[in-house]
Design a protein around this motif. Structure first.
Motif, PDB file in Angstrom:
ATOM      1  N   LYS A  45       0.808  -1.167   0.135  1.00  0.00           N
ATOM      2  CA  LYS A  45      -0.086   0.012   0.090  1.00  0.00           C
ATOM      3  C   LYS A  45       0.875   1.211   0.082  1.00  0.00           C
ATOM      4  N   ASP A  46       1.881   1.365   0.759  1.00  0.00           N
ATOM      5  CA  ASP A  46       2.838   2.329   0.753  1.00  0.00           C
ATOM      6  C   ASP A  46       3.370   2.520  -0.592  1.00  0.00           C
ATOM      7  N   LYS A  47       3.877   1.566  -1.301  1.00  0.00           N
ATOM      8  CA  LYS A  47       4.050   1.688  -2.790  1.00  0.00           C
ATOM      9  C   LYS A  47       3.377   2.371  -3.762  1.00  0.00           C
ATOM     10  N   LEU A  48       2.027   1.886  -3.462  1.00  0.00           N
ATOM     11  CA  LEU A  48       0.782   2.319  -4.199  1.00  0.00           C
ATOM     12  C   LEU A  48       0.036   3.726  -3.734  1.00  0.00           C
ATOM     13  N   THR A  49       0.988   4.381  -2.704  1.00  0.00           N
ATOM     14  CA  THR A  49       0.447   5.587  -1.959  1.00  0.00           C
ATOM     15  C   THR A  49      -0.657   5.544  -1.741  1.00  0.00           C
TER      16      THR A  49
END
Length: 330
Positions: A45-49
């Protein structure tokens, strides 16, 4: 957003969620600790903002960015047999944006119990085991939930949204630093500005960067090369506030051609968001000192001049095109 790359384990976890598995089931199937699965999901989720978003929103973003492969469509016979109403399509769209039952209830003024029932019925009819799985099933069944869907709620009722005036140029503020015209094509910076209005209140951000430090403006940003206007506006709004809005829920209300200096000119497109998901959060504290709601009757005194031109024009329902910082007409 494009080109997001997840690790093999992150893809494995997110695929499990996308196909209806709980994190506990993913942990069991992958022979991993539950804590590890949660960390991998959070990392994805972090990488997908979208760390603070729902699993369904993460799955949607993973499909859109290519981080997960699009699911194979089901046979046409199954697609034809399934009957999905317009309101159900809109419900899938809201879920894909990260809306929860309580959030949809708040925006649509429908009891949360009824929204939960509608989501369960939709999952049952599509064969989805969860909201995240519903996004995958919608793609398998070729349900077109991205295009031109009606907003869940407009902060302004239709009676308070007057028809726009004809597109005429009305120069307002001018100065003597405009310079002379050149036969070379203009290369203006293109800005997007989004007006979030809830009743008689508008969301403002207090600038923390060098430009306009300490002064007020609505959420805004520069358009990237090759990016559609509404997509850029959606991106910048989320980057600053965490608010999700669909491109189809942006209503163009003002355009300002601004002369910033002898060598720099800008064109600002001001949009009103007719519906959105989420609550404003300052996601860029290094650029924004605070986010605050102001009544349209008591706006902050220190609004930056260029955006103030567009905001004033919007509130006055003025002609939608204005020029700021240029010499008056010859």
């Amino acid at each position: 957003m494009a080109g997001v790359e997840l690790s093999g384990l992150e893809v494995k976890v997110l695929l499990g969620v996308a196909y209806g598995m709980s994190v506990e089931e993913v942990a069991t199937q992958a022979a991993m600790r539950l804590k590890t699965v949660r960390v991998l999901l959070s990392s994805a989720k972090d990488k997908l903002t979208c760390r603070a978003m729902t699993d369904a929103a993460a799955v949607e973003r993973a499909y859109v960015t290519g981080a997960l492969p699009n699911p194979m469509p089901e046979p046409a016979s199954r697609q034809v047999a399934l009957r999905i109403s317009t309101s159900q399509v809109a419900l899938i769209w809201l879920i894909s944006l990260g809306a929860t039952a309580s959030g949809i209830s708040k925006r649509s003024h429908v009891p949360v119990i009824k929204v939960e029932q509608d989501i369960r019925a939709l999952c049952e009819s599509t064969g989805a085991a969860s909201a995240a799985h519903l996004i995958t099933r919608a793609r398998q069944l070729n349900i077109r939930y991205h295009r031109g869907l009606p907003p869940t709620r407009s902060p302004l009722p239709p009676s308070r949204r007057p028809a726009r005036a004809a597109c005429t140029v009305k120069p307002r503020r001018t100065d003597d630093t405009a310079g002379t015209m050149s036969p070379e094509p203009a290369q203006p910076v293109i800005d997007t500005h989004v007006i979030l209005r809830d009743g008689d209140k508008i969301l403002f951000s207090q600038r923390g960067g060098p430009y306009g430090h300490g002064r007020w403006h609505v959420p805004s940003g520069k358009l990237d090369k090759g990016e559609p206007l509404t997509v850029g506006a959606v991106r910048e709004l989320f980057a600053e506030t965490g608010i999700h809005v669909g491109p189809g829920d942006l209503r163009l209300v003002q355009v300002v051609h601004h002369k910033q200096s002898a060598t720099v000119e800008r064109i600002g497109f001001f949009f009103e968001a007719t519906a959105w998901i989420g609550e404003p959060v300052n996601r860029e504290p290094e650029k924004c000192m605070s986010l605050e709601w102001f009544s349209v009757h008591e706006l902050p005194d220190d609004i930056i001049e260029y955006p103030k031109e567009g905001i004033d024009g919007y509130l006055a329902d003025a002609a939608p095109l204005s020029e700021h910082g240029w010499q008056g007409p010859a």
